[in-house]
Scaffold this motif. Structure first.
Motif, PDB file in Angstrom:
ATOM      1  N   HIS A   1       2.088  38.514 -37.659  1.00  0.00           N
ATOM      2  CA  HIS A   1       2.271  39.080 -36.267  1.00  0.00           C
ATOM      3  C   HIS A   1       1.185  38.793 -35.436  1.00  0.00           C
ATOM      4  N   LYS A   2       0.179  38.331 -35.954  1.00  0.00           N
ATOM      5  CA  LYS A   2      -0.862  37.763 -34.765  1.00  0.00           C
ATOM      6  C   LYS A   2      -0.461  36.378 -34.217  1.00  0.00           C
ATOM      7  N   VAL A   3       0.087  35.694 -34.732  1.00  0.00           N
ATOM      8  CA  VAL A   3       0.964  34.167 -34.149  1.00  0.00           C
ATOM      9  C   VAL A   3       1.936  34.836 -33.069  1.00  0.00           C
ATOM     10  N   LEU A   4       2.655  35.928 -33.478  1.00  0.00           N
ATOM     11  CA  LEU A   4       3.625  36.386 -32.606  1.00  0.00           C
ATOM     12  C   LEU A   4       2.941  36.982 -31.160  1.00  0.00           C
ATOM     13  N   LEU A   5       1.756  37.910 -31.472  1.00  0.00           N
ATOM     14  CA  LEU A   5       0.904  38.336 -30.412  1.00  0.00           C
ATOM     15  C   LEU A   5       0.278  37.370 -29.658  1.00  0.00           C
ATOM     16  N   TYR A   6       0.169  36.224 -30.064  1.00  0.00           N
ATOM     17  CA  TYR A   6      -0.370  35.053 -29.062  1.00  0.00           C
ATOM     18  C   TYR A   6       0.538  34.547 -28.210  1.00  0.00           C
TER      19      TYR A   6
ATOM     20  N   ARG B   1       7.131  28.978 -28.531  1.00  0.00           N
ATOM     21  CA  ARG B   1       7.619  30.514 -28.437  1.00  0.00           C
ATOM     22  C   ARG B   1       9.015  30.286 -28.502  1.00  0.00           C
ATOM     23  N   ARG B   2       9.848  29.467 -28.058  1.00  0.00           N
ATOM     24  CA  ARG B   2      11.106  29.351 -28.172  1.00  0.00           C
ATOM     25  C   ARG B   2      11.518  29.229 -29.395  1.00  0.00           C
TER      26      ARG B   2
ATOM     27  N   ALA C   1       0.585  29.874 -22.603  1.00  0.00           N
ATOM     28  CA  ALA C   1       1.261  29.584 -21.260  1.00  0.00           C
ATOM     29  C   ALA C   1       0.747  28.216 -20.887  1.00  0.00           C
ATOM     30  N   GLY C   2       1.798  27.481 -20.139  1.00  0.00           N
ATOM     31  CA  GLY C   2       1.451  26.365 -19.299  1.00  0.00           C
ATOM     32  C   GLY C   2       1.694  25.168 -20.198  1.00  0.00           C
ATOM     33  N   SER C   3       1.582  25.332 -21.340  1.00  0.00           N
ATOM     34  CA  SER C   3       1.909  24.080 -22.435  1.00  0.00           C
ATOM     35  C   SER C   3       3.339  23.810 -22.914  1.00  0.00           C
ATOM     36  N   PRO C   4       3.597  22.660 -22.668  1.00  0.00           N
ATOM     37  CA  PRO C   4       4.986  22.383 -23.145  1.00  0.00           C
ATOM     38  C   PRO C   4       5.329  22.698 -24.794  1.00  0.00           C
ATOM     39  N   ARG C   5       4.026  22.294 -25.518  1.00  0.00           N
ATOM     40  CA  ARG C   5       4.250  22.525 -26.934  1.00  0.00           C
ATOM     41  C   ARG C   5       4.285  23.810 -27.187  1.00  0.00           C
ATOM     42  N   GLY C   6       3.227  24.923 -26.358  1.00  0.00           N
ATOM     43  CA  GLY C   6       3.216  26.274 -26.662  1.00  0.00           C
ATOM     44  C   GLY C   6       4.541  26.800 -26.479  1.00  0.00           C
ATOM     45  N   GLU C   7       5.256  26.465 -25.232  1.00  0.00           N
ATOM     46  CA  GLU C   7       6.551  26.848 -24.806  1.00  0.00           C
ATOM     47  C   GLU C   7       7.453  26.783 -25.933  1.00  0.00           C
ATOM     48  N   ALA C   8       7.402  25.318 -26.489  1.00  0.00           N
ATOM     49  CA  ALA C   8       8.615  24.914 -27.601  1.00  0.00           C
ATOM     50  C   ALA C   8       8.205  25.916 -28.727  1.00  0.00           C
TER      51      ALA C   8
END
Length: 212
Positions: A60-65, A28-29, A19-26
């Motif tokens: 699946h662990k990455v997806l759960l992150y 996730r998308r 959450a909150g990180s542009p890199r993390g949001e990218a």
């Protein structure tokens, strides 16, 4: 239809979402786009985090992150699919001349639904099936659909109508078109649905002729 996490516990978030990180949001998308494409190709039947991870090229662990479990990921992916449908419908409506009759606007929306790719329609139909099969768990798939679709139908209603009337007519059209899509998927009665749509169009013409 099985859409549980791999250990059988639906929606269990074993990791904190990014959450909150542009890199993390990218990221996730990116993952969501890959999972969404998998739903178009393979449908919603037997959806699981492990299957989604294979499609996304991760674990699946990455997806759960990045997501709060299988149900959250499925809901977001289905919303992405509906977004494609809504985008197509909005583009079709935008091509209509200003001041066009209400029935013509609804016809434009209906054409986009009939012309959309079969796999996309199948995946969205299965989402409706899930919400009917287990409304407590998957009811949001249908409720969220209404929130996505209604703006399109509201946009084709006459601007001089009251907000209440526009919502009433848009809700009626949404429910009717949904019924037609289910009928097409289950009975394959193209002629019957075509006749039903023409009756809807005539009803909309009479509604608009009644004035503001």
């Amino acid at each position: 239809m099985n859409t549980s996490d791999d250990d059988g516990s639906p929606g269990r978030a074993g990791y904190r979402r990014s959450a909150g990180s542009p890199r993390g949001e990218a990221r996730r998308r990116e993952l969501l786009a890959r999972v969404t494409d998998d739903l178009v190709a393979n449908g919603l039947v037997d959806f699981s985090l492990r299957r989604a991870a294979r499609a996304a090229g991760t674990t699946h662990k990455v997806l759960l992150y990045h997501f709060d479990g299988a149900d959250d990921l499925l809901g977001q992916a289905v919303a992405e699919l509906r977004g494609r449908r809504v985008g197509n419908a909005l583009a079709s409506v935008a091509e209509q001349p200003s001041g066009r009759p209400l029935a013509d606007g609804v016809r434009a929306v209906w054409r986009t639904l009939l012309e959309e790719e079969t796999d996309l329609r199948r995946a969205l139909d299965q989402g409706i099936g899930l919400s009917m099969y287990d409304p407590d768990r998957y009811g949001a798939l249908s409720r969220d659909a209404s929130r996505q679709y209604l703006p399109v139908l509201l946009s084709v209603c006459p601007a001089d109508w009251s907000e209440q009337r526009r919502h009433q007519v848009a809700e009626m059209v949404l429910a009717t078109l949904r019924g037609f899509l289910v009928e097409l998927s289950t009975s394959r009665d193209d002629s019957g649905v075509a006749a039903g749509f023409e009756a809807l169009a005539r009803a909309l013409e009479r509604e608009e002729a009644a004035g503001p």
